[in-house]
Enzyme design. Structure first.
Site, PDB file in Angstrom:
ATOM      1  N   ILE A  61      -7.891 -13.777 -43.174  1.00 34.88           N
ATOM      2  CA  ILE A  61      -7.046 -13.217 -42.116  1.00 34.88           C
ATOM      3  C   ILE A  61      -6.653 -11.825 -42.602  1.00 34.88           C
ATOM      4  O   ILE A  61      -6.223 -11.653 -43.742  1.00 34.88           O
ATOM      5  CB  ILE A  61      -5.808 -14.111 -41.851  1.00 34.88           C
ATOM      6  CG1 ILE A  61      -4.958 -13.539 -40.699  1.00 34.88           C
ATOM      7  CG2 ILE A  61      -4.962 -14.314 -43.087  1.00 34.88           C
ATOM      8  CD1 ILE A  61      -3.821 -14.472 -40.270  1.00 34.88           C
ATOM      9  N   SER A  62      -6.862 -10.826 -41.776  1.00 30.93           N
ATOM     10  CA  SER A  62      -6.696  -9.437 -42.212  1.00 30.93           C
ATOM     11  C   SER A  62      -5.247  -9.110 -42.553  1.00 30.93           C
ATOM     12  O   SER A  62      -4.298  -9.739 -42.060  1.00 30.93           O
ATOM     13  CB  SER A  62      -7.191  -8.474 -41.122  1.00 30.93           C
ATOM     14  OG  SER A  62      -8.582  -8.568 -40.950  1.00 30.93           O
TER      15      SER A  62
END
Length: 211
Positions: A61-62
């Site tokens: 997840i960025s």
């Protein structure tokens, strides 16, 4: 969204504002989205740190700053119909779905796609269409798009994505292998202008392989 999560999300938005994010709608979406929903329980305590986190299957997840920055770049062009390449956890899609009328999103890992769909449903975000497929090919049947956002790094810019941009549309994409640059491409008739935004680090955009 619990009171603790809401407070944490609001504080995250404040940190992003201090880091240079300026678009009020982006900050509002960040402040209203429970990031822990997009993580395994074991990592939930890290949900509101400004860092990328693993979500399994070799994906992440960025970092919230990058999510906000890419969204801000996209919204400068006021897109009505957006394609996201790389649904992943669904967090970026959740932010986008609050800000654009129509969102299409592609994921090549079936398990991640199923989880993301369930999460967005829990958040009552119903303006999103999901596709299981190869992001390099885009979504021709739903094109053209005013904006395309790619959430993994491509060794080179996929021609299929450029061809699916509407006139005046923008492609936000990390490009490169070891050294990656976040880039913005804008379509003007059959020509494309390009702009380097900043250095980034993403997982690779896999071409043609589904999982």
């Amino acid at each position: 969204m619990t009171r603790v999560a809401l407070t944490s999300a609001v504080n995250l938005a404040k940190k992003l504002q201090e880091a240079g994010i300026r678009h009020p709608a982006v900050l509002k979406a960040i402040s209203r989205t429970p990031r822990e929903l997009f993580l395994d329980n074991a990592l939930a305590h890290k949900a509101y740190e400004n860092t990328a986190l693993p979500i399994g299957q070799g994906q992440t997840i960025s970092q919230p700053y990058i999510v906000a920055r890419m969204t801000e770049l996209l919204l400068q062009h006021q897109p009505q119909k957006v394609l996201e390449v790389g649904t992943g956890s669904g967090y970026q899609a959740a932010i986008l779905a609050q800000l654009v009328p129509e969102l299409c999103t592609i994921e090549r890992i079936k398990g991640l796609q199923i989880q993301a769909r369930q999460r967005l449903k829990r958040l009552d975000l119903h303006n999103v269409s999901f596709k299981y497929g190869d992001g390099w090919q885009g979504w021709p049947n739903r094109s053209p798009f005013d904006g395309i956002m790619v959430t993994a790094a491509a060794a080179k810019v996929p021609e299929a994505l450029l061809s699916q941009l509407a006139e005046g549309g923008v492609l936000i994409i990390p490009v490169g292998e070891e050294t990656q640059q976040l880039m913005r491409f804008t379509r003007r008739s059959d020509r494309f202008s390009s702009e380097v935004i900043e250095t980034v680090k993403f997982v690779p955009l896999i071409n043609g392989e589904l999982a």
